[in-house]
Design an enzyme around this catalytic site. Structure first.
Site, PDB file in Angstrom:
ATOM      1  N   ASP B 533       0.867  -1.177   0.000  1.00 23.73           N
ATOM      2  CA  ASP B 533       0.000   0.000   0.000  1.00 23.73           C
ATOM      3  C   ASP B 533       0.909   1.234   0.000  1.00 23.73           C
ATOM      4  O   ASP B 533       2.124   1.121   0.173  1.00 23.73           O
ATOM      5  CB  ASP B 533      -0.866  -0.042   1.269  1.00 23.73           C
ATOM      6  CG  ASP B 533      -2.023   0.936   1.212  1.00 23.73           C
ATOM      7  OD1 ASP B 533      -2.207   1.587   0.168  1.00 23.73           O
ATOM      8  OD2 ASP B 533      -2.739   1.047   2.224  1.00 23.73           O
ATOM      9  N   ASP B 609      -8.984   3.798  -1.774  1.00 24.43           N
ATOM     10  CA  ASP B 609      -9.850   4.140  -0.655  1.00 24.43           C
ATOM     11  C   ASP B 609     -11.178   4.725  -1.129  1.00 24.43           C
ATOM     12  O   ASP B 609     -11.378   5.938  -1.121  1.00 24.43           O
ATOM     13  CB  ASP B 609      -9.128   5.116   0.270  1.00 24.43           C
ATOM     14  CG  ASP B 609      -7.844   4.491   0.812  1.00 24.43           C
ATOM     15  OD1 ASP B 609      -7.697   3.260   0.673  1.00 24.43           O
ATOM     16  OD2 ASP B 609      -7.012   5.210   1.354  1.00 24.43           O
ATOM     17  N   HIS B 667     -13.274  -4.795   2.692  1.00 22.00           N
ATOM     18  CA  HIS B 667     -12.307  -4.042   3.487  1.00 22.00           C
ATOM     19  C   HIS B 667     -13.019  -2.870   4.134  1.00 22.00           C
ATOM     20  O   HIS B 667     -14.058  -2.417   3.635  1.00 22.00           O
ATOM     21  CB  HIS B 667     -11.165  -3.564   2.569  1.00 22.00           C
ATOM     22  CG  HIS B 667     -10.035  -2.907   3.299  1.00 22.00           C
ATOM     23  ND1 HIS B 667      -9.628  -3.286   4.551  1.00 22.00           N
ATOM     24  CD2 HIS B 667      -9.197  -1.893   2.943  1.00 22.00           C
ATOM     25  CE1 HIS B 667      -8.604  -2.546   4.925  1.00 22.00           C
ATOM     26  NE2 HIS B 667      -8.325  -1.674   3.965  1.00 22.00           N
TER      27      HIS B 667
END
Lengths: 346, 885
Positions: B533, B609, B667
């Site tokens: 990430d 995100d 997630h």
């Protein structure tokens, strides 16, 4: 310090941030030195401190014996594997035109009796394959069932998948081990086929648990007595049984934090040298019946929590012989779950 | 995973929390106006190019021509190399003839899998004004004055380069001596540049000369100063697609699949960035960049790959083609109707012009042509295409154990459970928090015993802590990225003060790969895989939340030259680490957020995100379709949305959509409520469980799809036009898609919806094709249809994990077409081992085919019981077309 105060406010904020950051770092470093168990129990530990929740978890390997497959096949009741004794009569052949047939349990469709447990799903209701994984909604009943216990059954997809789910290993009747790369052995690991029978250990454990429950129920009388004279009994559960716990606070350490749990009053978290947070102040029962006792402690401090949220704790009372905090977890930010063992919950 | 703003405020305690905003902070990211080179290129007007071809310099070899280009305004010379490549592909490269120093080019073998194989070019015609070359069935016309290149496939012009005359090549130059800022008298080189500008901006000569070129030698954005030691070095050119109305590709943007014109917006930007709470449907840059674009119409599919790793912007305009010109060069384009054209304009901050023109002519051809250049998606290990359970964070070993146990007790299958940054000792990657994860191997084995895997996060920023051996090791070997002054670059990320290994350096990548050895990464086991990430990289206190542009990399390059490659190399090195730790036996699985062309070879990509909102569920389809078109087929979006708390309906619909997307992972942000599927109310839990189980039943089909993709570069999740290239109504359709060519999927992405209109493509199908049909889709229904004429392999015995299904039988779903026929295939091999461990495809298996389900069979066959018993192991069920077929 004087100089700093004269500078713009931004600098002050940065200094505060730096202090907070360094403290944060200090504790993550400190974490290195505690390689042992994360939870240090404050209250006295003894063998009777068992809590009645996960009955099947720990068994003693010494009690394990290899399964004798023939023996389990020659059970006292004649029935296909995976069928519960009580259902054995449903799995008798019916004779249609001199042919042995099986009648699917719900759809009532007739199929040749030899198609039972032949590893191919014929009944839309999944009833013809109780002993194989062929049907999508099949259930497999373990061959050995403990007396006076709820019957243990599995989704039939767990049959012959290489993992021992029944204590007698009857779900792995093919005995086939998983492929090499899946094989692992170790403490507290689920067993893989070929399975060992550890039903005796389970039975022993369950017997012990029953004794604990009985002992706890005797001790519970003290808790009921303590609440006899109070007003507003229901605030403390059925007949005020948890009132006695409201008269005490309980410490729980889980590095780097220390918790002080005062049921019905407050839950606090201390983390030297930073501030003390209230993790809950206002007691509200979420559930207090059917053997489930869940006390919410609401309205804790809100700082650092997700927007619109303040800290809250849930105290789950479980049957045990001593009053003690078994576990405290923060699964999601600012929500704490506390497992609390006490005879009052027996 | 990142939440820059949130995290910073976390450190700054409650002081900053009050300013948390609910969408992207645009001020953190540059607009074109705030980027000097973007402004310079964008201000150019279409017109005649000042560049001409110097015919005398023409050199022709069997598969290449090389010729000089002269800027008639400045007399600067460039060199053009045009190569014929195998598979209907050409390469157009433009560089300075005599640069002051070499300009950056991406090393062959990194993005390009090798030196592309050349194909003979035939000189068909060499006139006074142009040269015409033949490449297989295509013609390439290079016009001399002004310079332009046209590609003609069959009889149709399909690609034109520099037809708008927007070629602009900022040659390296010496920095002018310091002058009084207000009036810089022209020195020779500066004057040259000005002349060039004047030429290119014919129409706009009103401005005073010395204001024309802002930000040539330094730029300031917010408080960040970019000293630009090499001065201006950008390159740009226009590429038109005559005859096309739609272009696709150039991820990553939160955008529809069919790209929009950028007349009234900024150009699409490719610059890998960590964008907090990104906005939808705009051209802002996101985490990754693949500079590949396709143009598609009923007749052909063509495209270009822009081989440049610097910050890149792309303008798109919809115009009409210049028929006069085409009738001149090749007697083409007859008729009176206007011909549509897409004009695109590409410019990068440094490097060279290096364009691969792929001429198709069919969608599947261009994918193959692109895969021949940058590789295809490596066949994932089976567990990687099953269901993944993730959260920031599973707090400790008990937490992992509980989630694992709950999934089993609710009988919800899953294959992988993930650990985000909190599992480490103070954000020091390759370490464990000793309190929360005292015995990580026991924990991993605890799930691996059921055939499951774990994934830990390993980010490229290293905490600057002299007691952290990964950091000190890199530091002692002088492997860190350097700041502009040559010092170890320091920035702020999760661990606080951090440094970044220089992944551009192959030695650093080897070093990084070695860190995944079991002896180096304590507490890891063969069942642990990796997630990269923050590899754009994300630098909380850097300009645009990333590296300063003058950061120094290996080989004398600046981050300006290689920015979009950093994350690519992080994932590459990590994947090599997985291979290395297993002596090349294990197929790697590495998830990355940042990516570039070629990243498909190293694992999966997710869309970063996103938010737990219906609009983000909806946009996941076009975003993944675009990633697929750009070769990144193994891609997915966080199921449920990363930020915010989705309601139960949204979460349910998201699971259904995710179960038919290539990478299927749930997630959630650390501030969200827990939302593992077993926590849902029973009604929703059952629907979600059914969706996940359905995914497991289709795993053999998915695996086969990925195998085909690996072999041919084909998309896994495909726009309808890939299979139905002539069906114009599908060209902008991005809310429904095909898996392979067999399954049509139209996920429900609207709140409260209980049905949807599904477009069924094709003409000769067993259903009424080429029209919309309303389909009921109550909450428990996913509109998925199998194409008549196809066979889909499934495994109907769903177990706890995909590994446990390894010996189970197949069921073949056979959907007949009008002629009563169907065909299909399926692939299987060792589900874990690397492909080079099993090259022949030979091997034995315990699996068998237990059932054939034939759909569309006109009549149920009459079979007696004894006959049935005989064919019992090959039971044929006939059914009428169901909603699923």
């Amino acid at each position: 310090m004087q100089k700093i105060w004269k500078r713009p406010r931004v600098l002050v904020l940065i200094v505060i941030a730096a202090v907070i950051f360094l403290t944060f770092q200090f504790f993550s470093l400190e974490a290195l030195f505690h390689t042992q168990n994360k939870a240090v129990q404050v209250s006295h530990l003894n063998n009777e401190d068992r809590v009645l929740e996960n009955v099947i978890e720990n068994f003693n390997d010494e009690d394990s014996v290899p399964i004798e497959l023939e023996k389990s096949n020659n059970n006292k009741v004649d029935k296909p594997i995976g069928v519960h004794d009580d259902d054995a009569h449903l799995y008798k052949a019916v004779h249609v035109k001199k042919k042995e047939m099986f009648r699917c349990l719900e759809t009532k469709k007739l199929i040749p009796f030899s198609w039972l447990n032949d590893n191919y799903c014929d009944c839309e209701d999944s009833s013809d394959e109780p002993g194989t994984a062929a049907c999508p909604r099949g259930r497999f009943y373990c061959t050995s069932q403990l007396p006076n216990q709820k019957a243990v059954s599995l989704p039939s997809s767990r049959v012959n998948d290489g993992i021992c789910d029944c204590c007698d290993g009857s779900d792995e009747w093919s005995g086939e081990a998983p492929p090499q790369w899946m094989r692992h052995k170790g403490k507290n690991l689920v067993q893989q086929a070929p399975c060992q029978n550890h039903c005796n250990a389970i039975a022993k454990l369950s017997k012990e648990n029953e004794q604990i429950r009985k002992m706890g129920q005797r001790l519970k009388k003290v808790y009921l007595q303590a609440a006899q004279t109070i007003r507003d009994k229901e605030r403390y559960g059925p007949n005020g049984v948890f009132y006695k716990l409201s008269q005490k606070c309980f410490l729980y350490k889980s590095s780097p934090y220390e918790y002080n749990i005062c049921p019905f009053h407050s839950v606090k978290q201390e983390h030297f040298p930073s501030e003390r947070w209230f993790l809950g102040r206002k007691a509200v029962w979420k559930q207090k019946s059917h053997g489930q006792f869940l006390l919410q402690m609401l309205e804790g401090d809100a700082a650092n929590c997700p927007i619109g949220k303040s800290r809250q704790s849930m105290i789950l009372f479980l049957c045990g012989i001593n009053d003690r905090v078994v576990d405290l977890r923060e699964d999601e930010k600012c929500e704490y779950i506390i497992k609390f063992a006490t005879p009052a919950a027996c | 995973m990142a939440a820059t703003t949130i995290r910073l405020s976390y450190y700054l305690c409650c002081l900053l929390l009050i300013v948390q905003v609910h969408s992207v902070n645009r001020d953190n990211f540059k607009t074109c106006d705030q980027s000097g080179f973007c402004k310079r290129h964008r201000s150019m007007q279409p017109g005649n190019s000042p560049y001409i071809v110097l015919m005398d310099s023409l050199k022709i070899s069997s598969s290449q021509i090389s010729v000089q280009l002269l800027n008639t305004k400045t007399n600067v010379r460039l060199v053009l190399d045009l190569y014929g490549l195998q598979g209907n592909t050409a390469r157009v490269k433009i560089n300075e003839l005599e640069p002051l120093k070499p300009r950056y080019e991406i090393p062959v073998g990194d993005v390009l899998i090798g030196e592309p194989k050349q194909q003979d070019l035939k000189v068909l015609d060499k006139g006074a004004g142009s040269i015409t070359l033949g490449l297989e069935d295509n013609k390439i016309v290079v016009s001399y004055s002004p310079f332009r290149i046209d590609f003609i496939a069959g009889e149709e012009p399909v690609v034109s380069i520099n037809a708008q005359g927007l070629l602009k090549f900022e040659h390296f130059r010496k920095k002018p001596e310091a002058q009084p800022e207000e009036q810089a008298p022209a020195n020779p080189i500066e004057g040259e540049e000005k002349k060039e500008e004047e030429g290119e901006k014919k129409e706009e000569e009103k401005k005073p000369d010395n204001e024309e070129e802002p930000g040539l030698w330094e730029e300031t954005y917010k408080s960040f100063h970019d000293p630009k030691p090499n001065g201006p070095a950008s390159v740009g050119i226009d590429v038109s697609f005559p005859g096309f109305e739609n272009v696709y590709g150039i991820p990553e943007h939160a955008e529809s699949m069919a790209l929009k014109t950028t007349k009234d917006t900024d150009p699409y930007r490719l610059f890998n960035l960590d964008v907090f709470e990104y906005e939808l449907y705009n051209p802002m840059a996101l985490y990754g960049s693949v500079p590949v674009m396709w143009a598609h119409n009923e007749k052909s599919t063509v495209g270009i790959y822009w081989n440049n790793a610097a910050e890149t912007w792309i303008d798109i305009r919809s115009t009409t083609a210049d028929k006069n010109f085409f009738s001149k060069i090749a007697d083409l384009v007859k008729g009176n109707t206007e011909m549509a054209q897409m004009d695109t304009h590409w410019f990068s901050e440094s490097g060279v012009v290096d364009i691969f023109v792929m001429l198709g002519p069919r969608p599947k051809d261009v994918f193959k042509q692109y895969a021949a250049l940058t590789g295809s998606t490596e066949l994932p290990p089976l567990f990687a295409i099953a269901y993944h359970q993730c959260r920031w964070n599973y707090n400790d070993q008990d937490d992992v154990k509980n989630v694992d146990a709950n999934m089993d007790s609710f009988d919800i299958p899953y294959d992988v459970i993930w650990l985000d940054i909190e599992h480490t000792n103070g954000k020091r990657y390759f370490t464990w928090d000793a309190h929360k994860f005292p015995s990580s191997k026991d924990m991993i084995n605890g799930v691996a015993v059921k055939g499951r895997k774990m994934v830990t996060i390993v980010d490229p920023h290293l905490k600057r802590d002299d007691n952290y051996n990964v950091y000190t090791d890199a530091k002692n070997r002088d492997m860190m990225v350097k700041g502009g002054g040559g010092e170890e670059y320091e920035g702020w990320c999760w661990p606080g003060s951090s440094s970044w290994p220089d992944f551009i350096n192959p030695e650093v990548r080897n070093w990084w790969a070695s860190k995944f050895q079991y002896s180096e990464y304590g507490g890891s086991t063969p069942d642990l895989y990796i997630w990269n990430d923050m590899n754009e990289p994300s630098v909380f206190n850097g300009p645009e939340i990333t590296f300063h542009k003058d950061v120094q990399h290996y080989g004398g390059t600046e981050n300006r030259d290689v920015h979009n490659l950093y994350g690519f190399y992080v994932q590459k090195a990590t994947a090599e680490g997985i291979l290395m730790r297993s002596n090349n036996e294990q197929r790697p699985f590495v998830l990355t957020r940042a990516f570039f062309a070629g990243s498909q070879r190293f694992g999966a990509v997710w869309t970063g995100d996103n938010m737990g909102e219906w609009s983000h569920l909806k946009v996941s389809n076009p975003m993944l379709l675009t990633l697929n078109l750009a070769g990144i087929t193994f891609s997915g979006a966080d199921v449920g949305g990363f930020f915010r708390n989705p309601d139960h309906e949204l979460q349910t619909r998201w699971y259904q959509a995710g179960s038919f997307q290539p990478f299927f992972r749930a997630h959630a942000h650390i501030d969200t409520k827990r939302r593992e599927p077993f926590l849902l109310p029973e009604e929703n839990m059952k629907i979600v469980r059914e969706a996940i189980r359905k995914r497991y039943t289709y795993l053999p089909f998915w695996y086969t799809l990925f195998y085909h993709g690996f072999r041919s570069g084909e998309t896994v999740m495909s726009p309808l036009w890939v299979t139905y290239p002539e069906d114009k109504s599908t060209f902008e359709m991005d809310d429904e898609y095909l898996l392979g060519s067999s399954l049509l999927v139209k996920p429900i992405t609207e709140q409260g919806s209980v049905g949807t209109s599904v477009y069924f493509p094709g003409k000769d199908e067993s259903y009424a094709g080429s029209q919309n049909t309303y389909v009921n889709a109550p909450l428990d229904k996913i509109p998925v249809f199998q194409r008549g004429g196809s066979i889909v392999p499934r495994k109907m015995r769903v177990r706890r994990s995909s590994s446990l299904m390894a010996s189970d039988p197949f069921t073949l779903i056979i959907c007949l077409d009008k002629q009563g026929e169907a065909s299909g295939d399926f692939f299987k091999n060792n589900i874990l081992q690397s492909s080079n461990a099993d090259p022949s495809g030979k091997g034995s298996t315990k699996e068998w085919v237990e059932k054939l389900i034939i759909v569309g069979y006109p009549k149920l066959p009459q079979v007696s019981i004894s006959q049935l018993m005989a064919i019992h192991s090959l039971y044929i069920t006939a059914m009428i077309v169901t909603a699923e077929c």
